[in-house]
Every structure is written in C-alpha cells, then in structure tokens.
Write a protein that holds these residues in place. Structure first.
Motif, PDB file in Angstrom:
ATOM      1  N   CYS A   1      -9.769   6.926   3.321  1.00  0.00           N
ATOM      2  CA  CYS A   1      -8.882   6.877   4.492  1.00  0.00           C
ATOM      3  C   CYS A   1      -8.031   5.611   4.533  1.00  0.00           C
ATOM      4  O   CYS A   1      -7.091   5.521   5.328  1.00  0.00           O
ATOM      5  CB  CYS A   1      -9.697   6.977   5.781  1.00  0.00           C
ATOM      6  N   SER A   2      -8.362   4.636   3.715  1.00  0.00           N
ATOM      7  CA  SER A   2      -7.598   3.387   3.696  1.00  0.00           C
ATOM      8  C   SER A   2      -6.387   3.547   2.779  1.00  0.00           C
ATOM      9  O   SER A   2      -6.516   4.014   1.643  1.00  0.00           O
ATOM     10  CB  SER A   2      -8.486   2.243   3.207  1.00  0.00           C
ATOM     11  N   LEU A   3      -5.223   3.161   3.255  1.00  0.00           N
ATOM     12  CA  LEU A   3      -3.980   3.367   2.500  1.00  0.00           C
ATOM     13  C   LEU A   3      -3.820   2.263   1.451  1.00  0.00           C
ATOM     14  O   LEU A   3      -2.930   1.406   1.532  1.00  0.00           O
ATOM     15  CB  LEU A   3      -2.782   3.399   3.461  1.00  0.00           C
ATOM     16  N   ASN A   4      -4.696   2.305   0.456  1.00  0.00           N
ATOM     17  CA  ASN A   4      -4.711   1.275  -0.582  1.00  0.00           C
ATOM     18  C   ASN A   4      -3.510   1.427  -1.518  1.00  0.00           C
ATOM     19  O   ASN A   4      -3.137   2.546  -1.895  1.00  0.00           O
ATOM     20  CB  ASN A   4      -6.014   1.348  -1.385  1.00  0.00           C
ATOM     21  N   ALA A   5      -2.921   0.307  -1.903  1.00  0.00           N
ATOM     22  CA  ALA A   5      -1.727   0.321  -2.753  1.00  0.00           C
ATOM     23  C   ALA A   5      -2.007   1.008  -4.086  1.00  0.00           C
ATOM     24  O   ALA A   5      -3.075   0.837  -4.677  1.00  0.00           O
ATOM     25  CB  ALA A   5      -1.252  -1.108  -2.984  1.00  0.00           C
ATOM     26  N   GLY A   6      -1.029   1.807  -4.523  1.00  0.00           N
ATOM     27  CA  GLY A   6      -1.131   2.473  -5.820  1.00  0.00           C
ATOM     28  C   GLY A   6      -1.964   3.726  -5.828  1.00  0.00           C
ATOM     29  O   GLY A   6      -2.118   4.365  -6.871  1.00  0.00           O
ATOM     30  N   GLU A   7      -2.541   4.116  -4.677  1.00  0.00           N
ATOM     31  CA  GLU A   7      -3.399   5.308  -4.602  1.00  0.00           C
ATOM     32  C   GLU A   7      -2.700   6.412  -3.809  1.00  0.00           C
ATOM     33  O   GLU A   7      -2.050   6.145  -2.794  1.00  0.00           O
ATOM     34  CB  GLU A   7      -4.719   4.967  -3.892  1.00  0.00           C
ATOM     35  N   ASP A   8      -2.832   7.665  -4.278  1.00  0.00           N
ATOM     36  CA  ASP A   8      -2.327   8.800  -3.493  1.00  0.00           C
ATOM     37  C   ASP A   8      -3.185   8.951  -2.253  1.00  0.00           C
ATOM     38  O   ASP A   8      -4.424   8.914  -2.347  1.00  0.00           O
ATOM     39  CB  ASP A   8      -2.386  10.090  -4.321  1.00  0.00           C
ATOM     40  N   ARG A   9      -2.544   9.133  -1.117  1.00  0.00           N
ATOM     41  CA  ARG A   9      -3.282   9.258   0.136  1.00  0.00           C
ATOM     42  C   ARG A   9      -2.632  10.317   1.033  1.00  0.00           C
ATOM     43  O   ARG A   9      -1.414  10.529   1.000  1.00  0.00           O
ATOM     44  CB  ARG A   9      -3.312   7.922   0.895  1.00  0.00           C
ATOM     45  N   LEU A  10      -3.469  10.963   1.839  1.00  0.00           N
ATOM     46  CA  LEU A  10      -2.979  11.928   2.829  1.00  0.00           C
ATOM     47  C   LEU A  10      -2.631  11.171   4.110  1.00  0.00           C
ATOM     48  O   LEU A  10      -3.376  10.278   4.529  1.00  0.00           O
ATOM     49  CB  LEU A  10      -4.049  12.975   3.129  1.00  0.00           C
ATOM     50  N   ALA A  11      -1.509  11.543   4.710  1.00  0.00           N
ATOM     51  CA  ALA A  11      -1.068  10.840   5.921  1.00  0.00           C
ATOM     52  C   ALA A  11      -0.468  11.809   6.922  1.00  0.00           C
ATOM     53  O   ALA A  11      -0.137  12.958   6.602  1.00  0.00           O
ATOM     54  CB  ALA A  11      -0.053   9.759   5.559  1.00  0.00           C
TER      55      ALA A  11
END
Length: 737
Positions: free
Chosen positions: A341-351
């Motif tokens: 759930c953390s919007l870490n740099a360089g990682e694909d994330r759902l938002a």
C-alpha cells in the motif's frame, strides 16, 4: 400538617420547587413551616418519599434540594480538582457536577444525572473559568463503568504485605488498594496495569489486582508504554489479522490492473518527512497553456482491505494510526502500510486518483476521479524539496534534475491555491508543533518547533484541494458519504472575542451569522503585532472541534462548503471508508441495496472515527508533555524567555520558543497578592497594581519538572536578580563596553 399523606407531599414539593426556595435542612424547614417537634417525624417521612421518587435529593450537608424528575444519560468527565462534567449527546453544553454530587462516579462512567439548577447564581473559583450559565446536576445512578483497568505506579507498604497503585491519570483522584497476594509479583517502583475489583465509596478506597507489569518506572520505553496502556490503545495485532495481512501479495498482477487507467508514464513524486515509511500520497503536475493539471494519487488500500474482514474490523477498531514520540502504532499491519500500500518509488502501485484541471485563479474547472495504476519516480523529502525550491542545494538539484521543472510549477500552483483560499476567508492558525529528538534510550536531547516550509505547505495545499473536490463531487451525487465537518463557533464566544479586541483598537463585524472571513481579517490585522499571540490563542479557543459526520455541513475553519478526508487511507479509517464508496460508484455497484447499507453503517463509522481520533490526540499530547517534562528536568535553575500562553486562577502558563509550556503558580508570585480577572485575561497585584497579560513576554526560571505528573514549574525572574550565567556574561560585556 393536616390532610392526607399525598396532599402533604404535594404541598412540600411545591414549596421546594418555588423560585425563592433556598436549600435547607430538616430543622430549618420545620421552623419556617411552623411544624412542631412532634410532627417533624411526619415531615421527614414526606421528604424521604420525595427523595425516593427522585423529585428531590439531600446534599452532603443535609440540605433538601430540588431534583428534576427528568434525568439525562451521559459520560462523566472528572476534573483533577474534584468536580466534573457530564457530556450528554445532543446537548451543546456539558452539565457541571459539584464534587459533593458525583455519586461515586469515575472518569469515563456512563451515568444518569438529574438536573438541579441552571448555574446562573454561582461562580465557583475552583473551575478556573466561567460557568455561570452552565446547567448543574447530580449523578443519581452509575449505569456502566467506563474504566475497568488503570495504569499507575505501584507503591509497596514498607511494613505490611499490601500496597497501592497511584494512577497516572490525575482524573482518577484516589489510589487503588492492592490487597496481599494481588500484586502479581510487582515491586515498589513498577509501572503496572491494575484491574479494578471494587470502586470503593463510603470512605473505602477502590481495590484492584495487578494484571500486567510494564517495567520499572526508570526503564527505557516504560513511560511511553504507560501512556499507550492508559489510553487503551491497541498494541499488538491479533494473529488472525496478521495471517490475513500475510496473504496479501507483495506486488501487483496484470489482473489487478485490468480496467484501470494506466498512468505509469506520468512524472510523479512522493514528498514526505525523512522518516516516513507509509507513503500514501503521490503528486503529479503538468501545464497546458494557462491551465494546470494536478494529479493527487492515493494508495488504493480498499483493494486489499475488504469490508467486514478481520483486517477491516481491526482497522475500524483502531480508527487511526497513532504517532508517539518514540513509536508509531499503525492502523494497518506493516506488511500493508509499509509494503504493497506504500507508494514506493520505482514500484507499480494501485491508486485512486483525483486529477484536476485548475485555472490561473486556482479554480477547478474540470476533474476526474479514477482507479489508476501508477509508478512514482522519486521518493522526496520536505527538507530536500524546500532546499531545491530555495536554490540552496545544487547537489540535490542535480540529483533530481528531471523533476525540478515540475517542482517549480508546483510551487507556483501552491501559491495560487493558497491565495484562493485566503480570498474566500480560510483561517490559518500557525501554532508550531513540537519536534522531539530522542536518543536510543528514548531520552529527549532536543525539543524544537516543527517548521512548516514551502514543501509542507505545497503538499498541504494539494491535499486540501483534492479533499474538497472529492467531497463536492459526492455531495451532488447524493450518495451516502463521510464528511469532515467543522461547525461555526458559538455566537456568544465570538461576541466575547469581539468585545475583548476592542481594548486593543481592533474591530470585528459580528452579524447574525459568524463568517470565517471576519476571523481571517482579524488574523491579518494582528500579524506581527505584540498582541498577535494573545488574540490568535483566544480566536482559536473560540473554535469548535472538527469531526466526521455523514451529513455535509461544511468546514468553517477552511471556509469550505464541502470537505472530506480522502488522502490518507493507510492511517485514517474515514478515508478508507469513502474509497470503498467511490470504487463502488466508479464500478456501477452503488445500487439501492448498497446505498442503504452505507446509510446504515456510516453514523457509527463517523462516531468511532471521531472518538478514536480524540483518543490518539490525547495520547500524542500526553507523550509530548511527558518528554518535555523529562527534558526540562535537565534544566532546573536555568532561565528562559517565554510568552504568557494562558492565565487561570491558580497561575500563568508560560510557553518557551521551543514549545515547552510551564506553570508559574500564583503561590510563587510572592511579591504581591494576585487576582485573576478573566474578562481581561489578566493577573493583577492587589497592592502594586502590577499586571500580567496573555501574550506578555516574561523571563522565567525552571524550578521543577515532574515526569509522572507531566508538569513543569517556572518562577518569574525579577529584574536585577538573574542567576543565569549567560545573563551575567552579557552584563559583564555591557560593563566592559
């Protein structure tokens, strides 16, 4: 005393209900009513019957008082000085309870209270402020005990086998007796959790048994853990919750991305504090002609926390993450909050993204709320971004050169949005929060104000705009929703403020309806003046607390018609709740049945979220007070410049530049007898006429600091008596010149 018993009761009751009746004892009443000694027994029977019916009651001094037949139910809130208040849901004012009328209630108990009088005849100095128009009452029944355990310091009897627990919370006025064999192995000086087995009364102390030993009072971390336990904050996650969190994947799949707006090629960053690990918001910005396109991208926590699951029930129970001096108690397990759930740099994330088109005046001309897939380019800090925008760090500018143009545009837009809010009357109380620097043992080594800079304001401006945009969208959709609301202040409080500021030559228009613009104008007039601290504090005190509600009533402080909390679902449950509603709406699942479901649960979610927010704020405040007391205990005898931040009957609170606040007790002001004039917020000497005012600068000396009570004591340094080495050095230098 002729006639039937019921007739006598009616006559006596009408007599006691008369507006001119003053509470009196049996003998006084008999004398006034010319009841003979032989008939006093009959009078006593009549009075006893009225007492049994709850129509009247007997005070501790033996006087008969009118008791309303109507009773109210509320929560008793004790004051360390003996009296208390009962907060009744739906009533604007709390009910004052004199120390003789508490009925044995403990802080937090649900009680039945009988109204006794309107309080307009009395002004009781023990309360510290004016409650002349506050309704008064008497606790007639304790319906439910609000406290079953207490945290405190165990003191073992030196000669006997029993002991006592001194509660940390000063609202619990009595020590708890621990009988022999009930100490759980605790020794003198242990901080413990005690389970109450008896609440005492009639001269008996409460009794209990020790169920947990937190450690010795001087062991590292025990002080904070005492606050955690005393605030009833949940520490460990249940095994079922951790197991469920363990099954959440650590990366997103193609299936997760299906049907989402793919914006992974958009340039975006997260901007947070250096030590933040739960990054739940990212921002992007482009400019098309004279219009800005701002994206506020929020972690899609609802994708991983399903409604009704063990994870969800625990998150609702916690309500919010709690940020204490040496630890964070998260709302969600670390695997989620610091992982997927953390919007870490360089990682694909759902938002869940709110993408807004904004004109040069800061007005949102178009917007889109969408489920998205994002990839953050850089994880940036407030300090780093502030230095880049100030041109102070060429190395940092080189490191992030790809996003420097976007950051520059963001600073421009931030200024536009701030000006827009200012135009409509938004109020900005800029009181500094404390930044605590602790060593590895949890000992405070530095306390300083937490500085807001261009980067913190930038993120604040963008989050405020997203919250407003989402709130307005769903208000007009007429679907069940949660709002963050802030009511207008009481008209009487604003009128009192307006009268007070006239003394300094300031005016404030107070019409039928209080407008935030008037308070904002006042803040502008006093900025940079000697009265700024004084008037700002009084204006803040006139405000009500913000809360969560299913109804949209607007946010007074922000001068916003629509406002919600959308931007922090990792650490706040209301944000997670509205994400579910938004996702159901976007996926066309918000049918009549779903809407009815949300209508049903939202009032309780709002109540729980507001309640857990207050609990967290209380624990955070107590932690800061504790560490400030510990820090100042290293500075006993030293002198500091400060500002009078509050005045009461018992003394003046003085705040230092590092945000530490201490009490100059009236007993230490030995040069005169000082009286408190609450209408002028002044302490004035009866003989010398020396006046101390709110906002006044003072030099004080630290005379005491109590970690257990979390208090700091100052004394005023009189002119010419400074013992501070720095002051002596300065004087010596002056002499040499």
């Amino acid at each position: 005393m002729d006639g039937t018993f019921e007739k006598r009761k009616k006559i006596i009751y009408e007599f006691i209900c008369d507006d001119f009746y003053i509470p009196m004892k049996l003998k006084e009443m008999a004398s006034l009513l010319q009841v003979s000694k032989e008939q006093r027994g009959e009078l006593k029977e009549v009075l006893d019957s009225l007492v049994d019916e709850g129509k009247i009651y007997v005070s501790k001094k033996g006087k008969y008082c009118k008791g309303e037949s109507q009773t109210l139910t509320g929560v008793y809130q004790a004051n360390p000085r003996g009296f208390g208040f009962v907060a009744v849901e739906g009533r604007e004012e709390d009910i004052f309870i004199d120390e003789d009328d508490t009925g044995g209630a403990f802080h937090g108990d649900t009680v039945e209270v009988a109204l006794t009088r309107d309080g307009s005849h009395r002004r009781d100095g023990r309360r510290g402020d004016s409650h002349r128009h506050r309704q008064e009452g008497r606790v007639v029944r304790i319906l439910e005990r609000g406290t079953t355990t207490l945290v405190g310091l165990y003191e073992k009897s030196k000669k006997k086998s029993y002991g006592f627990v001194v509660p940390d919370n000063r609202r619990f006025l009595e020590d708890v007796f621990i009988p022999e064999g009930k100490d759980g192995g605790a020794v003198d000086g242990h901080k413990v959790v005690v389970e109450l087995t008896s609440y005492g009364g009639s001269g008996r102390k409460p009794e209990g048994r020790i169920v947990e030993i937190l450690g010795h009072v001087n062991d590292p971390g025990v002080d904070i853990m005492s606050i955690v336990k005393g605030s009833d904050l949940p520490c460990e996650f249940p095994e079922k919750v951790l197991n469920q969190a363990g099954r959440v994947p650590d990366h997103i799949s193609e299936a997760d991305m299906a049907g989402r707006k793919d914006i992974r090629d958009w340039q975006m960053v997260t901007i947070d504090g250096e030590d933040a690990k739960d990054l739940d918001d990212a921002v992007s910005l482009t400019k098309e002609g004279d219009r800005y396109v701002l994206g506020v991208h929020i972690a899609d926590v609802a994708n991983y926390v399903q409604e009704g699951s063990a994870l969800d029930r625990e998150a609702l129970k916690r309500g919010t993450s709690v940020y204490l001096a040496d630890r964070v108690i998260p709302m969600l397990p670390h695997r989620l909050s610091n992982g997927i759930c953390s919007l870490n740099a360089g990682e694909d994330r759902l938002a869940l993204s709110c993408i807004m088109t904004i004109d040069e005046r800061g007005e949102v001309t178009d917007h889109e709320i969408a489920e998205t897939v994002i990839r953050v380019d850089h994880r940036m800090s407030y300090t780093g971004v502030s230095r880049i925008l100030g041109g102070e760090d060429p190395e940092e500018m080189k490191k992030y050169e790809d996003v420097v143009p976007m950051l520059t545009r963001m600073a421009q837009l931030s200024g536009i949005l701030r000006e827009r809010r200012h135009r409509r009357g938004s109020i900005d109380f800029d009181f500094p929060e404390a930044k605590l620097i602790l060593d590895e043992r949890g000992k405070p080594v530095e306390i300083r104000p937490y500085e807001r800079n261009v980067a913190t304001r930038l993120i604040e401006d963008f989050m405020l705009l997203a919250n407003e945009t989402v709130a307005e969208e769903y208000f007009w959709r007429e679907v069940p929703f949660l709002y963050r609301t802030h009511e207008a202040p009481d008209e009487d409080k604003i009128k009192t403020l307006a009268t007070f500021i006239n003394n300094f030559g300031y005016t404030m228009h107070v019409g039928e309806k209080v407008r935030p613009m008037e308070i904002q104008k006042l803040m502008g007039k006093i900025e940079g003046t000697p009265q700024e601290a004084l008037i700002s504090r009084l204006a803040l005190r006139s405000m009500k607390q913000a809360k969560y509600t299913p109804e949209n009533t607007g946010h007074f402080g922000l001068a916003a018609k629509y406002y919600t909390h959308f931007t922090s679902p990792i650490r706040r449950y209301p944000d997670l709740q509205i994400h579910r509603i938004i996702k159901d709406d976007l996926r066309r699942r918000l049918n009549e049945k779903k809407a009815e479901h949300y209508e049903k649960i939202l009032p309780e979610v709002a109540r729980q979220a507001s309640q857990t927010e207050r609990r967290a704020e209380g624990a955070e405040r107590e932690t800061v007070k504790l560490k400030k007391a510990e820090y100042m205990s290293q500075h006993i005898g030293q002198e500091f410049e400060g500002v009078v931040s509050s005045i009461t009957k018992w003394g003046m609170y003085v705040e230092l530049p590092n945000t530490v606040e201490g009490l100059v007790h009236v007993a230490s002001m030995s040069d005169d007898h000082y009286e408190y004039y609450e209408d002028r917020y002044e302490m004035i000497g009866s003989h010398t006429g020396r006046a101390y005012k709110l906002g006044q600068r003072l030099r004080v000396r630290v005379t005491g600091a109590d970690r257990l009570q979390r208090t700091i004591d100052f004394e005023i340094v009189k002119e010419g008596e400074s013992r501070d080495g720095e002051e002596e050095d300065r004087r010596e230098a002056d002499c040499q010149q």
